[in-house]
Design a protein around this motif. Structure first.
Motif, PDB file in Angstrom:
ATOM      1  N   TYR A  21       0.829  -1.125  -0.065  1.00  0.00           N
ATOM      2  CA  TYR A  21      -0.019  -0.034   0.071  1.00  0.00           C
ATOM      3  C   TYR A  21       0.877   1.220  -0.040  1.00  0.00           C
ATOM      4  N   LYS A  22       0.774   2.145  -0.987  1.00  0.00           N
ATOM      5  CA  LYS A  22       1.203   3.308  -1.020  1.00  0.00           C
ATOM      6  C   LYS A  22       0.299   4.408  -0.243  1.00  0.00           C
ATOM      7  N   LEU A  23       0.844   5.335   0.731  1.00  0.00           N
ATOM      8  CA  LEU A  23      -0.264   5.847   1.643  1.00  0.00           C
ATOM      9  C   LEU A  23       0.082   7.321   1.348  1.00  0.00           C
ATOM     10  N   LYS A  24      -1.104   7.897   1.822  1.00  0.00           N
ATOM     11  CA  LYS A  24      -0.860   9.377   1.531  1.00  0.00           C
ATOM     12  C   LYS A  24       0.168   9.982   2.576  1.00  0.00           C
ATOM     13  N   PRO A  25       0.968  10.776   2.348  1.00  0.00           N
ATOM     14  CA  PRO A  25       2.005  11.194   3.402  1.00  0.00           C
ATOM     15  C   PRO A  25       1.316  11.921   4.558  1.00  0.00           C
ATOM     16  N   GLY A  26       1.805  11.498   5.682  1.00  0.00           N
ATOM     17  CA  GLY A  26       1.007  11.839   6.974  1.00  0.00           C
ATOM     18  C   GLY A  26       0.074  11.147   7.871  1.00  0.00           C
ATOM     19  N   THR A  27      -0.307  10.012   7.018  1.00  0.00           N
ATOM     20  CA  THR A  27      -1.191   9.299   7.360  1.00  0.00           C
ATOM     21  C   THR A  27      -0.735   8.023   8.253  1.00  0.00           C
ATOM     22  N   MET A  28       0.567   7.598   8.253  1.00  0.00           N
ATOM     23  CA  MET A  28       0.887   6.310   8.722  1.00  0.00           C
ATOM     24  C   MET A  28       0.643   6.080  10.143  1.00  0.00           C
TER      25      MET A  28
END
Length: 274
Positions: A180-187
């Motif tokens: 999964y490639k997440l939106k930055p800041g959502t980890m």
């Protein structure tokens, strides 16, 4: 005119009901006007790598993601990799071990994937690479391997604290790596939801390991699963929708994803994960 209706699979129906429920709650709790704006999030006080990883173990993982092998060389490549991995396992001087090795079955073809663990984190990685670069036999191995490859890519990862520890297992199994490639800041948000969701995926011992990237493609997550076969995979995944809370986890994590990919992999003969 006669009324018509559609019958949805139970998993999709649960997901749709969850969406309706959450939207209704949002409007009733905050009002329609306030729901149009993003809720405030408290500023983080630490890096997500410190908040989400198993800091007590200090293990670092490396996915050799991925070795694209010349089709005519795949068997020779697997044999060569197995020989080198065996030697490194026996040599106590190297603070690393291979967790698993696979060939992609569905996904990019003629591809090899290796998961390495460095016990001791970044210092162990540096020590291992320094010793390998000074090892004449290993330098020869790399030269021979390069003749078999089209391209290669790797990535350094940490392990989620709430996931299963990847340990050797007997086969035969197939493995799925969902990336999964997440939106930055959502980890952090992803980790909070999956810390609850993983409890719904334990009955069939399918959860192998969960990792997030540190170097390479950032904000990328890899979930590794094991199944007896493709039919078992389908049944196990469908059964998760019968568990209370799984639909909510899916509802909240889908908006965090930019893209996702699934690979079905077959373990090589030398892989500790069979």
């Amino acid at each position: 005119m006669a009324a018509t209706c559609s019958i949805l699979p139970k998993g999709q129906l649960l997901y749709r009901n969850a969406v309706k429920l959450q939207v209704a709650r949002r409007f009733s709790d905050k009002g329609w006007f306030q729901s149009m704006f993003v809720h405030e999030v408290e500023a983080r006080k630490d890096a997500h790598s410190n908040l989400l990883s198993k800091c007590e173990t200090s293990d670092l993982y490396k996915f050799s993601v991925f070795h694209n092998v010349k089709p005519e060389c795949l068997e020779a490549y697997n044999n060569l990799e197995a020989e080198v991995q065996h030697k490194l396992h026996l040599d106590q001087d190297y603070p690393c071990d291979v967790v698993g090795s696979w060939n992609t079955w569905y996904g990019d073809q003629d591809q090899a994937v290796h998961l390495w663990r460095y016990t001791g984190g970044y210092p162990a990685l540096t020590e291992c690479l320094t010793k390998l670069n000074n090892n004449k036999e290993y330098r020869h191995f790399r030269m021979e391997r390069s003749k078999m490859l089209v391209s290669r890519r790797n990535q350094l990862l940490l392990e989620f604290s709430f996931w299963n520890e990847p340990t050797p297992r007997n086969g035969p199994n197939i493995y799925e790596m969902r990336s999964y490639k997440l939106k930055p800041g959502t980890m952090i948000e992803w980790g909070n939801h999956w810390a609850r969701a993983i409890k719904h995926r334990q009955e069939n011992n399918e959860a192998v390991g969960g990792f997030f990237s540190q170097i390479g493609d950032l904000y990328e997550v890899h979930h590794l699963w094991a199944y007896k076969d493709l039919q078992s995979r389908e049944e196990t995944r469908n059964s998760a929708w019968q568990k209370e809370g799984w639909d909510s986890s899916v509802y909240y994590t889908v908006p965090l994803i930019r893209s996702m990919e699934s690979r079905i992999m077959i373990p090589t003969k030398s892989s500790p994960l069979q």
